[in-house]
Design a protein around this motif. Structure first.
Motif, PDB file in Angstrom:
ATOM      1  N   ASP A   1       0.840  -1.203   0.000  1.00  0.00           N
ATOM      2  CA  ASP A   1       0.000   0.000   0.000  1.00  0.00           C
ATOM      3  C   ASP A   1       0.875   1.253   0.000  1.00  0.00           C
ATOM      4  N   ILE A   2       1.901   1.239   0.829  1.00  0.00           N
ATOM      5  CA  ILE A   2       2.796   2.396   0.925  1.00  0.00           C
ATOM      6  C   ILE A   2       3.537   2.602  -0.392  1.00  0.00           C
ATOM      7  N   LEU A   3       4.020   1.525  -0.972  1.00  0.00           N
ATOM      8  CA  LEU A   3       4.713   1.636  -2.262  1.00  0.00           C
ATOM      9  C   LEU A   3       3.773   2.155  -3.351  1.00  0.00           C
ATOM     10  N   GLU A   4       2.537   1.702  -3.327  1.00  0.00           N
ATOM     11  CA  GLU A   4       1.557   2.178  -4.302  1.00  0.00           C
ATOM     12  C   GLU A   4       1.296   3.670  -4.108  1.00  0.00           C
ATOM     13  N   ALA A   5       1.137   4.115  -2.863  1.00  0.00           N
ATOM     14  CA  ALA A   5       0.913   5.531  -2.578  1.00  0.00           C
ATOM     15  C   ALA A   5       2.100   6.370  -3.049  1.00  0.00           C
ATOM     16  N   VAL A   6       3.307   5.897  -2.787  1.00  0.00           N
ATOM     17  CA  VAL A   6       4.515   6.602  -3.230  1.00  0.00           C
ATOM     18  C   VAL A   6       4.539   6.688  -4.758  1.00  0.00           C
ATOM     19  N   ALA A   7       4.156   5.610  -5.425  1.00  0.00           N
ATOM     20  CA  ALA A   7       4.119   5.622  -6.891  1.00  0.00           C
ATOM     21  C   ALA A   7       3.140   6.681  -7.406  1.00  0.00           C
ATOM     22  N   PHE A   8       1.986   6.813  -6.776  1.00  0.00           N
ATOM     23  CA  PHE A   8       1.019   7.843  -7.170  1.00  0.00           C
ATOM     24  C   PHE A   8       1.617   9.239  -6.974  1.00  0.00           C
ATOM     25  N   VAL A   9       2.273   9.447  -5.850  1.00  0.00           N
ATOM     26  CA  VAL A   9       2.887  10.754  -5.559  1.00  0.00           C
ATOM     27  C   VAL A   9       3.961  11.073  -6.595  1.00  0.00           C
ATOM     28  N   VAL A  10       4.819  10.120  -6.893  1.00  0.00           N
ATOM     29  CA  VAL A  10       5.880  10.344  -7.876  1.00  0.00           C
ATOM     30  C   VAL A  10       5.271  10.620  -9.250  1.00  0.00           C
ATOM     31  N   ALA A  11       4.282   9.832  -9.639  1.00  0.00           N
ATOM     32  CA  ALA A  11       3.659  10.016 -10.959  1.00  0.00           C
ATOM     33  C   ALA A  11       3.042  11.407 -11.101  1.00  0.00           C
ATOM     34  N   ILE A  12       2.316  11.860 -10.089  1.00  0.00           N
ATOM     35  CA  ILE A  12       1.688  13.184 -10.169  1.00  0.00           C
ATOM     36  C   ILE A  12       2.751  14.278 -10.191  1.00  0.00           C
ATOM     37  N   ASN A  13       3.829  14.123  -9.422  1.00  0.00           N
ATOM     38  CA  ASN A  13       4.911  15.106  -9.455  1.00  0.00           C
ATOM     39  C   ASN A  13       5.586  15.141 -10.817  1.00  0.00           C
ATOM     40  N   VAL A  14       5.772  13.988 -11.446  1.00  0.00           N
ATOM     41  CA  VAL A  14       6.392  13.955 -12.774  1.00  0.00           C
ATOM     42  C   VAL A  14       5.475  14.605 -13.810  1.00  0.00           C
ATOM     43  N   VAL A  15       4.219  14.173 -13.838  1.00  0.00           N
ATOM     44  CA  VAL A  15       3.268  14.745 -14.803  1.00  0.00           C
ATOM     45  C   VAL A  15       3.123  16.250 -14.580  1.00  0.00           C
ATOM     46  N   GLY A  16       2.979  16.652 -13.340  1.00  0.00           N
ATOM     47  CA  GLY A  16       2.815  18.071 -13.041  1.00  0.00           C
ATOM     48  C   GLY A  16       4.053  18.896 -13.327  1.00  0.00           C
ATOM     49  N   GLY A  17       5.219  18.300 -13.182  1.00  0.00           N
ATOM     50  CA  GLY A  17       6.461  19.039 -13.389  1.00  0.00           C
ATOM     51  C   GLY A  17       6.937  19.119 -14.825  1.00  0.00           C
ATOM     52  N   LEU A  18       6.461  18.228 -15.684  1.00  0.00           N
ATOM     53  CA  LEU A  18       6.925  18.211 -17.077  1.00  0.00           C
ATOM     54  C   LEU A  18       6.735  19.535 -17.819  1.00  0.00           C
ATOM     55  N   PRO A  19       5.578  20.183 -17.700  1.00  0.00           N
ATOM     56  CA  PRO A  19       5.424  21.448 -18.433  1.00  0.00           C
ATOM     57  C   PRO A  19       6.451  22.506 -18.035  1.00  0.00           C
ATOM     58  N   GLY A  20       6.887  22.486 -16.791  1.00  0.00           N
ATOM     59  CA  GLY A  20       7.880  23.449 -16.336  1.00  0.00           C
ATOM     60  C   GLY A  20       9.243  23.246 -16.982  1.00  0.00           C
ATOM     61  N   ILE A  21       9.508  22.012 -17.416  1.00  0.00           N
ATOM     62  CA  ILE A  21      10.761  21.721 -18.106  1.00  0.00           C
ATOM     63  C   ILE A  21      10.700  22.265 -19.530  1.00  0.00           C
ATOM     64  N   ILE A  22       9.522  22.160 -20.135  1.00  0.00           N
ATOM     65  CA  ILE A  22       9.329  22.591 -21.527  1.00  0.00           C
ATOM     66  C   ILE A  22       9.201  24.115 -21.624  1.00  0.00           C
TER      67      ILE A  22
END
Length: 167
Positions: free
Chosen positions: A16-37
């Motif tokens: 459960d904890i690993l799954e929650a961490v994966a969700f957090v990482v995924a949202i941070n990656v998706v949310g942060g991508l536009p800032g790179i571009i």
């Protein structure tokens, strides 16, 4: 989730904890991508007149990392729920995330202050609707999105002021 010792207490398992961490990482990656571009480091953005309440530049990555982390946990809570309304809540989350991701290229990439204002106003409506939908499924998940709505409110006011001062 498992009940330990026959009680009704539920504890988080490692998966459960690993799954929650994966969700957090995924949202941070998706949310942060536009800032790179598209970033605020462009010459035109530096030259814009800014309102007196414009925060220091370091505030943006710090705040967004915190907000994306809260959003990831909230999304994980909804994802693992089996309650009625889950599908609507997930759909609204995806919609608001898509609009969130669109704002940066519109505002910074295209340099369109008014179009950015339209996008962020749409984002505000979608975030508010997502909170309502999340609340029907898991009140904790809804509460985790409240700081996001507050920040989007502030960002909308900031976007408006940038447009007003530079039109």
């Amino acid at each position: 989730m498992t009940a330990r010792g026959g009680s009704t207490d539920r504890s988080l398992e490692r998966t459960d904890i690993l799954e929650a961490v994966a969700f957090v990482v995924a949202i941070n990656v998706v949310g942060g991508l536009p800032g790179i571009i598209s970033s605020p480091d462009s010459a035109w953005f530096r030259d814009l007149e800014k309102p007196g309440f414009y925060p220091p530049e370091i505030a943006f990555p710090v705040v967004w990392t915190l907000l994306f982390t809260l959003m990831g946990v909230a999304l994980w809570l909804i994802w693992r729920s089996s309650r009625t309304g889950r599908t609507l809540a997930l759909g609204l989350f995806v919609a608001q995330m898509a609009v969130n991701v669109a704002w940066t290229p519109v505002f910074f990439g295209l340099g369109e202050l008014f179009a950015g204002l339209v996008v962020i106003a749409s984002l505000w409506v979608l975030v508010a609707a997502t909170i309502v939908a999340f609340r029907a499924v898991d009140r904790r998940a809804a509460a985790l999105l409240v700081p996001y709505l507050l920040w989007v409110t502030f960002a909308a006011v900031l976007n408006y002021e940038l447009w007003r001062l530079n039109s």
